[in-house]
Design an enzyme around this catalytic site. Sequence first.
Site, PDB file in Angstrom:
ATOM      1  N   ASP A   1      -0.668  -5.203  -7.405  1.00  0.00           N
ATOM      2  CA  ASP A   1       0.578  -5.904  -7.681  1.00  0.00           C
ATOM      3  C   ASP A   1       1.024  -5.572  -9.085  1.00  0.00           C
ATOM      4  OD1 ASP A   1       1.116  -7.293  -5.489  1.00  0.00           O
ATOM      5  OD2 ASP A   1       0.122  -9.148  -6.102  1.00  0.00           O
TER       6      ASP A   1
ATOM      7  N   ASP B   1      -1.439 -12.102  -4.041  1.00  0.00           N
ATOM      8  CA  ASP B   1      -1.524 -13.532  -4.318  1.00  0.00           C
ATOM      9  C   ASP B   1      -0.829 -14.391  -3.273  1.00  0.00           C
ATOM     10  OD1 ASP B   1       0.991 -12.734  -5.048  1.00  0.00           O
ATOM     11  OD2 ASP B   1       0.629 -12.929  -7.200  1.00  0.00           O
TER      12      ASP B   1
ATOM     13  N   ASP C   1       0.335 -11.830   1.625  1.00  0.00           N
ATOM     14  CA  ASP C   1      -0.567 -10.728   1.300  1.00  0.00           C
ATOM     15  C   ASP C   1      -1.837 -10.804   2.110  1.00  0.00           C
ATOM     16  OD1 ASP C   1       1.148  -9.751  -0.564  1.00  0.00           O
ATOM     17  OD2 ASP C   1       0.287 -10.892  -2.216  1.00  0.00           O
TER      18      ASP C   1
END
Lengths: 1120, 290
Positions: A472, A813, A817
């Site tokens: 990310d 998070d 996901d």
Amino acid sequence: MVKVRVAPGVRPRPVRTGGRRGERGRAGRLYSAFLLASARPLSPPAASWGEDPNPNLGGRGPRGPRPAPIRKKTLEIYSVELSGTKDIDQTDKGDGKEKYRGLKNCFEPKKNHQKEELKKELDLDDHKLSIKELEKKYGTNIITGLSSTQAAELLAQNGPNALTPPKETPEIIKFLKQMVGGFSILLWIGAILCWIAYGIQYSMNKSSSLDNAYLGCVLALVVILTGIFAYYQEAKSTNIMATFNKMIPQQALVIRDSEKKTIPAEQLVVGDIVEIKGGDRIPADIRLLSVQGCKVDNSSLTGESEPQARSSEFTHDNALETKNIGFYSTTCLEAEDSWNKMSTSPIGTATGMVINTGDRTIIGQIASLASGVGNEKTPIAIEIEHFVHIVGGVAISIGILFFIIAVSLKYHVLDSIIFLIGIIVANVPEGLLATVTVTLSLTAKRMAKKNCLVKNLEAVETLGSTSIICSDKTGTLTQNRMTVAHLWFDNQIFIADTSEDHSNQVFDQSSGTWASLSKIITLCNRAEFRPGQESVPIMKRVVVGDASETALLKFSEVILGDVMEIRKRNHKVAEIPFNSTNKFQLSIHKTDDPNDKRFLLVMKGAPERILEKCSTIMVNGQEQPLDKSTAEAFHTAYMELGGLGERVLGFCHLYLPADEFPESYSFDVDTMNFPTSNLCFVGLLSMIDPPRSTVPDAVTKCRSAGIKVIMVTGDHPITAKAIAKSVGIISANSETVEDIAKRLHIAVEQVNKRDAKAAVVTGTELKDMSPEQLDELLTNYSEIVFARTSPQQKLIIVEGCQRQNAVVAVTGDGVNDSPALKKADIGIAMGIAGSDAAKNAADMVLLDDNFASIVTGVEEGRLIFDNLKKTIAYTLTKNIAELCPFLIYIIVGLPLPIGTITILFIDLGTDIIPSIALAYEKAESDIMNRKPRHKKKDRLVNQQLAIYSYLHIGLMQAVGAFVVYFTVYAQEGFKPSILADLRVEWENGNVNDLEDSYGQQWTWYQRKYLEWTGYTAFFVGIMVQQIADVLIRKTRRNSIFQQGLFRNKVIWLGIASQIIIALILSYGLGSVTALNFTMLRPQYWFVAVPYAILIWVYDEVRKLFIRLYPGSWWDKNMYY
Amino acid sequence: MAALQEKKSCSQRMEEFQRYCWNPDTGQMLGRTLSRWVWISLYYVAFYVVMTAIFALCIYTLMCTIDPYTPDYQDQLKSPGVTLRPDVYGDKGLDISYNVSDNRTWVDLVHTLHTFLAGYSPESQQDSINCTFKEYFFQEKFMAPNHTKFSCKFTADMLQNCSGLVDPNFGFAEGRPCFVIKMNRIVKFLPSNSTAPRVDCAFLDQQKDAQPLQVEYFPPNGTFSLHYFPYYGSKAQPHYSNPLVAVKLLNVPRNTEVLIVCKILADHVTFDNPHDPYEGKVEFKLKIQQ
């Protein structure tokens, strides 16, 4: 819309509805887009208004002209499975048929089962109903709420309002799995054979000795104990997670029986009326009935980066889009831009009716969908399985071979079975699995200290073999807060310090322009520090205000000192906060100069918007008319800053002439009785969510470690690329196809794609790619950034990477996901920002959300792999020394040199601590400078390791131990020559006058005692040589002296434990006949020492040649 | 991942295995070319030759350090074992049972004794000397021919009634059987300080009111004469024969199984080792049917 999407058989692709959502998205975003430009102005704004890099920072990017790709993202979320399946269906038509079958299968059964329910549940029209209708539907009353009895009934009917945790394997199954996995099966076979042997003996002779039954019990006990141990270790690591997950039980303020009550959120039922205030997590899916200044952060649900306003009005057909629904587990925020900030009515409160609870909430449904993605076997599990296969294969084949030999040598079948057991016991490293578990949990502990919490012990190693990390951006690579990065004034761009503490702002602050600019920054800002944080460093203080304003506030506080004091001195007389109609922020202040009676009007907003309002520009503290060349300079600067992916704000001011606006002048913000044009432009300021300072280093480390770092973000490509460049994911000298096209002034299509090393791919492009194209992309580019992707597309990216045979780590998070986290070889959830669903799906939790922690994890993972190799090599070695006695006993007929019980004492006694100690060994060379291991080529136990351990060192050990054995026998009267073929008489209990080499006669018990002395001697022989073995295993390539003999103190502890255990067994328990140990004469402890030295020397020579002739025949055959 | 988990078909596996066995492209057999195999074999041959040599050297050195006449340690031989002839073992130890009236049941027992005592015939004892002194026969030097030490004669006739010469049936036929007790040899073992070791037999579970076992010992008193001790090992005394004591059990009850224990009574002979039933004593079951 929702209904349509989940209806079985329809499965539309999200793309198709994109357009509609685009419209809707734009509208929905107006509230925050206060800086919306009049028209799409310049090219850079696309960047400067780029997606707010931070979901929580609140945003104000005008995104007028963009076809709102973000919205599409939102849309897909609810079709994780479904659109996934759809994609698969399509590929199935193509040639990707085979490849996808497995994946499809793992989706299918779940889907069928859930389809009906989903359809029913998502058939949500509560947002369309009026309050009256709702009351009727749920049998509730918005004033009095449900009655307690009603609530109790509903609770009993629908169950508690909590997500069903992912189906846990029952503890007993877990336990049994430990009992039958790996070597345990071999040992069980051994134990059962023992009992069968005893049974046969017993049936033939009622008084036969209990030895075999006894041995069977010991074997079973060993299996059970190691099983319990492994289970305990496993449970312990799960417990860490459990405590981690255990949060303060959520409370909800609910109206029941006309009273406000605080009850645990779990007890909420459909129809309850709940009150929510800013900062709360919404306790269930609720239909909002009344709202005051509320925003919700839906990022964990939708990946939507900005907080969204909520109201009680029905604004959209789609339940997911309408403003009057609040979703379970999203956070309610106070709306900063609400108009009535100063008013006394509570901000950020809402009342709502519960419409869905527990697993029937949207989040609940998504979370349960994630569990449909199968968990992959970890690489280390595969390696251990491979190892068990090797050892088991060797044990069984040697066992059977010698069973046949024994039978053909006219041994009794029963005896042959006992030999078989002996061989199996000798060959199976009983203690190894326990050792591996301990080793892994030691590393897990070490990693937890470095902020990597490992949920699944085996995942410890996975990180080490990782070859691709899909990371990310927000929060992982970046600091997760807007920070001022650049300033432009006096026709010059200045760089601001973006490090975590803002310690040194080095730009030139002497210019008069800076004085003015700093004043605007300070005054035209509504953000405030929460009181009582004087002792907290500025950058860590909590601020009430949106992200940009926070950034500006902190920036000015660092440079100017007490901002609140400055604001107090420059009393604010009027203010227009940002809103969707004005699109700028303006305030009017009295100045702190007592001689200057003029009012100061300060304004900030979208640069081009501000520029429009200006007629002069300040250069070096002097106002100058805004001519074409200065406008040009402005545009250049704006372009440049925008090109860095930063969010740019313009600042201007105007001193209102004192004659027109005397001190008593009353400003009216509604009629705007003051000038808002012909202002003086002061400067530009750009902000970005800057990378964490440790990240560039970490990325470099990853690169040198051969790990590809792929950035996957929902952000705008330009911002994403800028961050990628600044952290090194796209290295300084590599270009994308677009860069090349720009440099060469040719069309993108004309560029040779092979020239580009880097690629920035958007979610939209990704959506149109076939798996083959994605494969091509992943193989051809070494530096890839995926921008504007939805969390769902992560799953596609992960699968793509896995098709390249890569071990993929994924960070995430959001709830969305979780499928990708599960799919990945190792899912890494964020400890701070991560949602519970993500943490549940992940194998590892990063406590500090920092990418750099992953790198330390990689290092630990690689180290543990190397050290496990050493541990296994160490453990395997003595197997030959334990096996040879049996083989020689069968063939030559010597009295048995070592008994099965004694072998168990080596495997589970003396050898355990040294083999664990090897886990503490430091890396031999820079493990971060080599490529990640190849899943299929770099095995944990390879041919070289097995051969070197078995046929070189193991054999030397066997020889050494035999020398001790022969010494003991010879000195007691049985010379080696007489021992051959003595077995039958030796073991015959009826022969009580067996002659030795000196003509002495021995009773059976006297011989037996000597035999046990032989066992002890052989045991000591192996133990002494295992000391040498543990020392040589410290390194695989370097000399022990290079590694440092005393650097790993635990090894010495292990050696001490080995000696002490052996001493206790011999001298302490020597009188316990059942254990078959005797007190050994002291000198026999040293007989094997020359062999130990020989082992050391031999291994040093091996390592020397490996170092001298890398790649040679020797290296290939001797390096493991 | 799905692609990775593709199961290989059996034929594919076979093909791979065949390729492993013989790879025509690289000329590799089992993963190595012929020359590589030769090299690796040579290495292993050399390695094992060296290891064998080292082992042989160690054993040779060991043998050099060992005294050919006396063992270095006699840790397990603190007290001699005792054996019995005829030796017929049952489930638990010696178990002798026969029927007086049926000579087929005891002919084997008698035969065993004859065979055993054949080693004590004058012919086989002719290399030993006659000893009459009743003291330890210490020999510091190798006075006997061929650098050996003298051994004292023990001939079967010393067992008198139980020698098999007088009564070839050793009393079995009359229900008063002879048993021969032998004490194990231990190098340089001195059984007692001054008195000769003596055999003493009794019922193991002697009830108070029952009649004690009546035993006739040969040689008289059931002693092992001290001149048979110490034993100097088979190299020094190649002709040594263990002295024997024969016991004739006179009042064994008929048709019941009795447990009899014969102990060696001497200062340095212990018979209370709980683990070793044959140390310093011998126990046997006896059942005489009529």
